[in-house]
Design a protein around this motif. Structure first.
Motif, PDB file in Angstrom:
ATOM      1  N   GLY A 133       3.776   6.966  -5.380  1.00  0.00           N
ATOM      2  CA  GLY A 133       4.740   6.767  -4.308  1.00  0.00           C
ATOM      3  C   GLY A 133       5.906   5.884  -4.714  1.00  0.00           C
TER       4      GLY A 133
ATOM      5  N   SER B 126       0.842  -1.199   0.000  1.00  0.00           N
ATOM      6  CA  SER B 126       0.000   0.000   0.000  1.00  0.00           C
ATOM      7  C   SER B 126       0.875   1.246   0.000  1.00  0.00           C
ATOM      8  CB  SER B 126      -0.892  -0.024   1.245  1.00  0.00           C
ATOM      9  OG  SER B 126      -1.749   1.075   1.278  1.00  0.00           O
ATOM     10  N   ASP B 127       0.520   2.218  -0.863  1.00  0.00           N
ATOM     11  CA  ASP B 127       1.306   3.442  -0.941  1.00  0.00           C
ATOM     12  C   ASP B 127       0.445   4.572  -1.500  1.00  0.00           C
ATOM     13  OD1 ASP B 127       3.544   5.074  -0.693  1.00  0.00           O
ATOM     14  OD2 ASP B 127       4.489   4.373  -2.527  1.00  0.00           O
ATOM     15  N   VAL B 128       0.892   5.807  -1.276  1.00  0.00           N
ATOM     16  CA  VAL B 128       0.221   6.992  -1.805  1.00  0.00           C
ATOM     17  C   VAL B 128       0.383   7.019  -3.326  1.00  0.00           C
ATOM     18  CG1 VAL B 128       0.552   8.303   0.320  1.00  0.00           C
ATOM     19  CG2 VAL B 128       2.277   8.431  -1.479  1.00  0.00           C
ATOM     20  N   PRO B 129      -0.441   7.816  -4.033  1.00  0.00           N
ATOM     21  CA  PRO B 129      -0.309   7.910  -5.488  1.00  0.00           C
ATOM     22  C   PRO B 129       1.103   8.323  -5.899  1.00  0.00           C
ATOM     23  CG  PRO B 129      -2.315   8.992  -4.755  1.00  0.00           C
ATOM     24  CD  PRO B 129      -1.542   8.624  -3.518  1.00  0.00           C
TER      25      PRO B 129
ATOM     26  N   ASP C 110      -0.838   1.483  -9.902  1.00  0.00           N
ATOM     27  CA  ASP C 110      -0.844   2.858  -9.418  1.00  0.00           C
ATOM     28  C   ASP C 110      -1.377   3.766 -10.520  1.00  0.00           C
ATOM     29  OD1 ASP C 110      -0.376   5.362  -8.369  1.00  0.00           O
ATOM     30  OD2 ASP C 110       1.787   5.084  -8.116  1.00  0.00           O
TER      31      ASP C 110
ATOM     32  N   ARG D   6      -0.073  -4.356   5.841  1.00  0.00           N
ATOM     33  CA  ARG D   6       0.170  -3.714   4.549  1.00  0.00           C
ATOM     34  C   ARG D   6       1.530  -4.087   3.952  1.00  0.00           C
ATOM     35  NH1 ARG D   6      -2.861  -0.239   7.434  1.00  0.00           N
ATOM     36  NH2 ARG D   6      -1.208   1.097   8.183  1.00  0.00           N
TER      37      ARG D   6
ATOM     38  N   LYS E 223      -5.312   7.874  -6.723  1.00  0.00           N
ATOM     39  CA  LYS E 223      -5.702   7.408  -5.388  1.00  0.00           C
ATOM     40  C   LYS E 223      -4.643   6.463  -4.830  1.00  0.00           C
ATOM     41  CE  LYS E 223      -8.726   3.822  -7.295  1.00  0.00           C
ATOM     42  NZ  LYS E 223      -8.320   3.967  -8.680  1.00  0.00           N
ATOM     43  N   GLN E 224      -4.748   6.210  -3.528  1.00  0.00           N
ATOM     44  CA  GLN E 224      -3.801   5.311  -2.875  1.00  0.00           C
ATOM     45  C   GLN E 224      -3.843   3.946  -3.552  1.00  0.00           C
ATOM     46  OE1 GLN E 224      -3.635   5.395   1.358  1.00  0.00           O
ATOM     47  NE2 GLN E 224      -2.981   3.265   1.519  1.00  0.00           N
ATOM     48  N   THR E 225      -2.674   3.368  -3.772  1.00  0.00           N
ATOM     49  CA  THR E 225      -2.579   2.046  -4.389  1.00  0.00           C
ATOM     50  C   THR E 225      -2.552   0.995  -3.297  1.00  0.00           C
ATOM     51  OG1 THR E 225      -1.303   3.005  -6.191  1.00  0.00           O
ATOM     52  CG2 THR E 225      -1.231   0.612  -5.958  1.00  0.00           C
ATOM     53  N   ASN E 226      -3.422   0.018  -3.422  1.00  0.00           N
ATOM     54  CA  ASN E 226      -3.472  -1.116  -2.499  1.00  0.00           C
ATOM     55  C   ASN E 226      -3.459  -2.399  -3.305  1.00  0.00           C
ATOM     56  OD1 ASN E 226      -3.969   0.233   0.177  1.00  0.00           O
ATOM     57  ND2 ASN E 226      -5.700   1.039  -0.973  1.00  0.00           N
TER      58      ASN E 226
END
Length: 177
Positions: A78, A73-76, A126, A98, A130-133
């Protein structure tokens, strides 16, 4: 290919689920301390190559030597998503949520680490917005291409490790200058 493996046949196309066991990390937020028996392998630890550390006395999800830990999981846009860490010793790292733990099977771990670390397949999730999960299915469906011969995998992994060490040494030398 290395000369001694030129007649070893084609490489195998497969997915990660056939070459690694997948385990999700566990939440450590209530278990963090300034010092402790285990290093918490979280996204900051992995993305900083082990420089940013938190500790715990409770090994909720211990990693074994040869395991590969990956940020899920990371920010856009990232720099942490799909960043991997190769576990170098037993009873040292406890895997946080995560983060997934991949235990190679019938594959040289260091070779697999080099394939997976920031792999373009994972980076394609990504969207920059939005945040990537990554989901466990996303990880397990990652296509991989590898030599069937474990000796060839080891030789490639050793070569890549030597190059990494050389780059690190040159980087330190440059920073010193």
């Amino acid at each position: 290919r290395f000369e001694e493996f030129r007649g070893s046949g084609e490489w195998e196309e497969t997915t990660l689920e056939h070459r690694a066991e997948y385990v999700n990390g566990k939440a450590h937020e209530n278990e963090i301390s300034e010092s402790g028996n285990f290093i918490v392998a979280n996204s900051k630890f992995i993305s900083s190559n082990g420089e940013v550390r938190k500790f715990t006395n409770n090994g909720l999800c211990l990693a074994d030597q040869g395991d590969i830990l990956m940020v899920m999981s990371d920010v856009p846009n990232g720099k942490a998503i799909a960043k991997c860490f190769y576990v170098d010793k037993n009873n040292t790292y406890s895997v946080n949520q995560r983060i997934c733990k991949l235990k190679p099977k019938n594959t040289v771990g260091l070779f697999l680490f080099n394939i997976l670390n920031r792999n373009s397949y994972f980076l394609s999730f990504d969207d920059g917005v939005k945040q990537t999960n990554l989901r466990n299915e996303d990880v397990l469906n990652c296509p991989i291409l590898l030599p069937i011969d474990l000796d060839e995998q080891q030789k490639i992994a050793s070569c890549l490790s030597s190059i990494d060490e050389l780059i690190s040494a040159e980087t330190q030398k440059l920073e010193g200058l």
